[in-house]
Scaffold this motif. Structure first.
Motif, PDB file in Angstrom:
ATOM      1  N   SER A  18       1.103  -0.981   0.003  1.00 46.10           N
ATOM      2  CA  SER A  18      -0.076  -0.018  -0.249  1.00 46.10           C
ATOM      3  C   SER A  18       0.763   1.222  -0.170  1.00 46.10           C
ATOM      4  N   LEU A  19       1.852   1.281   0.103  1.00 42.68           N
ATOM      5  CA  LEU A  19       3.091   2.167  -0.929  1.00 42.68           C
ATOM      6  C   LEU A  19       2.477   2.987  -1.295  1.00 42.68           C
ATOM      7  N   ALA A  20       1.381   3.016  -2.467  1.00 42.29           N
ATOM      8  CA  ALA A  20       1.217   4.389  -3.377  1.00 42.29           C
ATOM      9  C   ALA A  20       0.556   5.324  -3.592  1.00 42.29           C
ATOM     10  N   ALA A  21      -0.613   4.832  -2.151  1.00 42.62           N
ATOM     11  CA  ALA A  21      -1.505   6.514  -1.366  1.00 42.62           C
ATOM     12  C   ALA A  21      -0.003   7.094  -0.758  1.00 42.62           C
ATOM     13  N   PRO A  22       1.095   6.977   0.040  1.00 37.06           N
ATOM     14  CA  PRO A  22       1.676   7.588   0.276  1.00 37.06           C
ATOM     15  C   PRO A  22       3.001   8.057  -0.384  1.00 37.06           C
ATOM     16  N   LEU A  23       3.012   7.879  -1.385  1.00 39.58           N
ATOM     17  CA  LEU A  23       4.222   8.200  -2.551  1.00 39.58           C
ATOM     18  C   LEU A  23       3.454   9.247  -3.144  1.00 39.58           C
ATOM     19  N   VAL A  24       1.709   9.544  -3.347  1.00 37.38           N
ATOM     20  CA  VAL A  24       1.329   9.964  -4.181  1.00 37.38           C
ATOM     21  C   VAL A  24       1.171  11.137  -3.302  1.00 37.38           C
ATOM     22  N   ARG A  25       0.944  10.480  -1.933  1.00 37.32           N
ATOM     23  CA  ARG A  25       0.948  12.666  -1.302  1.00 37.32           C
ATOM     24  C   ARG A  25       1.718  12.668  -0.934  1.00 37.32           C
ATOM     25  N   THR A  26       2.738  12.185  -1.042  1.00 39.05           N
ATOM     26  CA  THR A  26       4.506  12.688  -1.221  1.00 39.05           C
ATOM     27  C   THR A  26       4.529  13.786  -2.018  1.00 39.05           C
ATOM     28  N   LEU A  27       4.790  13.209  -3.737  1.00 38.45           N
ATOM     29  CA  LEU A  27       4.985  13.739  -4.538  1.00 38.45           C
ATOM     30  C   LEU A  27       3.584  15.210  -5.047  1.00 38.45           C
ATOM     31  N   ALA A  28       2.930  14.821  -4.186  1.00 41.18           N
ATOM     32  CA  ALA A  28       1.929  15.737  -4.667  1.00 41.18           C
ATOM     33  C   ALA A  28       2.101  17.148  -3.655  1.00 41.18           C
ATOM     34  N   GLY A  29       2.514  17.012  -2.581  1.00 40.44           N
ATOM     35  CA  GLY A  29       3.050  18.012  -1.208  1.00 40.44           C
ATOM     36  C   GLY A  29       4.263  18.815  -2.137  1.00 40.44           C
ATOM     37  N   LEU A  30       5.212  18.234  -2.632  1.00 43.60           N
ATOM     38  CA  LEU A  30       6.321  18.803  -3.700  1.00 43.60           C
ATOM     39  C   LEU A  30       5.561  19.787  -4.192  1.00 43.60           C
ATOM     40  N   ALA A  31       4.647  19.004  -5.255  1.00 46.10           N
ATOM     41  CA  ALA A  31       4.186  20.362  -5.611  1.00 46.10           C
ATOM     42  C   ALA A  31       3.656  21.023  -5.423  1.00 46.10           C
ATOM     43  N   LEU A  32       2.684  21.071  -4.376  1.00 46.67           N
ATOM     44  CA  LEU A  32       1.779  22.190  -4.202  1.00 46.67           C
ATOM     45  C   LEU A  32       2.997  23.396  -3.093  1.00 46.67           C
ATOM     46  N   LEU A  33       4.425  22.671  -2.971  1.00 41.34           N
ATOM     47  CA  LEU A  33       5.192  23.618  -2.379  1.00 41.34           C
ATOM     48  C   LEU A  33       6.041  24.297  -3.027  1.00 41.34           C
ATOM     49  N   VAL A  34       6.238  23.469  -4.950  1.00 39.53           N
ATOM     50  CA  VAL A  34       7.012  24.590  -5.630  1.00 39.53           C
ATOM     51  C   VAL A  34       5.632  25.802  -5.870  1.00 39.53           C
ATOM     52  N   LEU A  35       4.965  25.204  -6.459  1.00 41.03           N
ATOM     53  CA  LEU A  35       3.352  26.410  -6.440  1.00 41.03           C
ATOM     54  C   LEU A  35       3.295  27.189  -5.721  1.00 41.03           C
ATOM     55  N   GLY A  36       3.722  27.229  -4.115  1.00 37.66           N
ATOM     56  CA  GLY A  36       2.967  28.048  -2.942  1.00 37.66           C
ATOM     57  C   GLY A  36       4.130  28.935  -3.224  1.00 37.66           C
ATOM     58  N   ALA A  37       5.699  28.240  -2.857  1.00 45.28           N
ATOM     59  CA  ALA A  37       6.610  29.069  -2.396  1.00 45.28           C
ATOM     60  C   ALA A  37       6.512  29.921  -3.663  1.00 45.28           C
ATOM     61  N   GLN A  38       6.392  29.788  -4.509  1.00 43.71           N
ATOM     62  CA  GLN A  38       6.572  30.708  -6.587  1.00 43.71           C
ATOM     63  C   GLN A  38       5.665  31.957  -6.084  1.00 43.71           C
ATOM     64  N   ALA A  39       4.398  30.925  -5.914  1.00 44.54           N
ATOM     65  CA  ALA A  39       3.464  32.201  -4.818  1.00 44.54           C
ATOM     66  C   ALA A  39       3.676  33.745  -3.978  1.00 44.54           C
ATOM     67  N   LEU A  40       3.891  33.109  -3.113  1.00 46.14           N
ATOM     68  CA  LEU A  40       4.431  33.576  -1.688  1.00 46.14           C
ATOM     69  C   LEU A  40       5.813  34.728  -2.229  1.00 46.14           C
ATOM     70  N   VAL A  41       6.321  34.227  -2.646  1.00 39.89           N
ATOM     71  CA  VAL A  41       7.983  35.062  -2.954  1.00 39.89           C
ATOM     72  C   VAL A  41       7.533  35.793  -4.187  1.00 39.89           C
ATOM     73  N   ALA A  42       6.392  36.103  -4.786  1.00 41.09           N
ATOM     74  CA  ALA A  42       6.382  36.521  -5.960  1.00 41.09           C
ATOM     75  C   ALA A  42       5.240  38.005  -5.023  1.00 41.09           C
ATOM     76  N   GLY A  43       4.644  37.170  -4.665  1.00 46.87           N
ATOM     77  CA  GLY A  43       3.797  38.412  -3.963  1.00 46.87           C
ATOM     78  C   GLY A  43       4.740  38.856  -2.925  1.00 46.87           C
ATOM     79  N   ALA A  44       5.023  38.591  -2.562  1.00 49.22           N
ATOM     80  CA  ALA A  44       5.764  39.299  -1.531  1.00 49.22           C
ATOM     81  C   ALA A  44       6.993  40.519  -1.992  1.00 49.22           C
ATOM     82  N   THR A  45       7.539  39.553  -3.057  1.00 47.93           N
ATOM     83  CA  THR A  45       8.994  40.673  -3.177  1.00 47.93           C
ATOM     84  C   THR A  45       8.419  42.167  -4.144  1.00 47.93           C
TER      85      THR A  45
END
Length: 316
Positions: free
Chosen positions: A169-196
């Motif tokens: 049952s490793l598929a679900a945690p693997l998907v969560r891990t990859l989805a989390g990384l994707a959201l982090l990248v998008l969130g970082a770009q949005a936060l830095v762009a807006g704050a700057t």
């Protein structure tokens, strides 16, 4: 428009929070399935996972030509982790320093802060400095993984972590891990762009934005993980999360960022914040090393000091 920049900042914080939660839950489940002990998971997977927003935001800021936000994010996050995150957490439930491993981790956290101050004495973190940080991080991980699992910490860590997945049952945690990384990248770009953009429009120094809005926003995963751990009576998770995150913020985040894009910030601009980071680290070490619990009184003191620090930076 200022309103649009604020929306970008808020959207970035939400994405970073959600991505951090997904990453920590998924990676923790994978780590337990692979046989890593609870103490190691708490100090590495959970701590490093909740620091992923700082890594994404600092790297995005450096590549976007805003080194002051990158440096301010790390220093501000370390200050917020100790004073704000542990302060709020201890208000929810007082924390006790019963885990003996903290006597080893605390000197390492203070040592990482001291190393940052020494290497940043010329106002620049170059690629060689980044390599030094990464070598130090590798040495820390070797010491950590070779350390013994202390029985006093096992149960409390286990209570604060997701149950290990069943075989196959490793598929679900693997998907969560990859989805989390994707959201982090998008969130970082949005936060830095807006704050700057907001900082430049309002004439606010980028370093101050990095120390405040970006630092607190990227520290939300640490807050979530620590409060949940405290509510589950797992103080070692809460304390280990902050200590491990602060070590990784300096050695890992600044190491990777400086290795890719050297960071240059006037020393006189960042020196007061480095001193405050060191002071908070030592205060926390004193609380834990002397056997004092981090109770609501200490939490109130940390929060008051954090409020005073932010007032000084904005009004000074």
């Amino acid at each position: 428009m200022p309103a649009m920049n604020v929306i970008w900042i808020l959207a970035g914080i939400v994405l970073l929070y959600g991505g951090g939660q997904l990453l920590v839950n998924g990676a923790s489940a994978l780590a337990r399935a692979w046989g890593l002990g609870p103490m190691v998971i708490g100090l590495t997977v959970v701590a490093f996972g909740t620091s992923a927003p700082e890594l994404a935001a600092s790297l995005a800021a450096a590549l976007d030509g805003a080194p002051e936000i990158a440096a301010g994010n790390v220093v501000g996050s370390n200050i917020a982790n100790i004073a704000l995150i542990l302060g709020v957490t201890a208000l929810v439930r007082p924390l006790h320093s019963e885990a003996r491993f903290l006597r080893r981790e605390m000197p390492i956290m203070v040592g990482a802060a001291l190393l940052l101050a020494l290497l940043f004495a010329d106002g620049r973190l170059g690629r060689v400095d980044g390599a030094v940080f990464l070598v130090a991080l590798a040495a820390y991980l070797i010491v950590l993984f070779r350390g013994e699992e202390l029985p006093t910490t096992h149960e409390s860590f286990a209570r604060g972590l997701p149950a290990p997945p069943r075989p196959g049952s490793l598929a679900a945690p693997l998907v969560r891990t990859l989805a989390g990384l994707a959201l982090l990248v998008l969130g970082a770009q949005a936060l830095v762009a807006g704050a700057t953009a907001l900082a430049r429009m309002a004439g606010v120094p980028e370093l101050l934005i990095g120390l405040s809005v970006v630092a607190v926003g990227t520290s939300l995963p640490e807050l979530a993980a620590s409060v949940v751990a405290a509510s589950k009576r797992a103080p070692e998770i809460a304390l280990g999360n902050v200590v491990g995150s602060n070590v990784f913020n300096v050695l890992g985040i600044l190491g990777v960022t400086a290795a890719i894009r050297p960071i240059e910030v006037p020393l006189e601009a960042l020196a007061p914040d480095l001193a405050v980071m060191m002071a908070f680290s030592v205060v926390l070490w004193v609380f834990l090393a002397t056997g004092l619990r981090l109770g609501r009184r200490e939490a109130g003191l940390l929060l008051a000091l954090y409020a005073a620090f932010m007032a000084y930076r904005f009004l000074g």
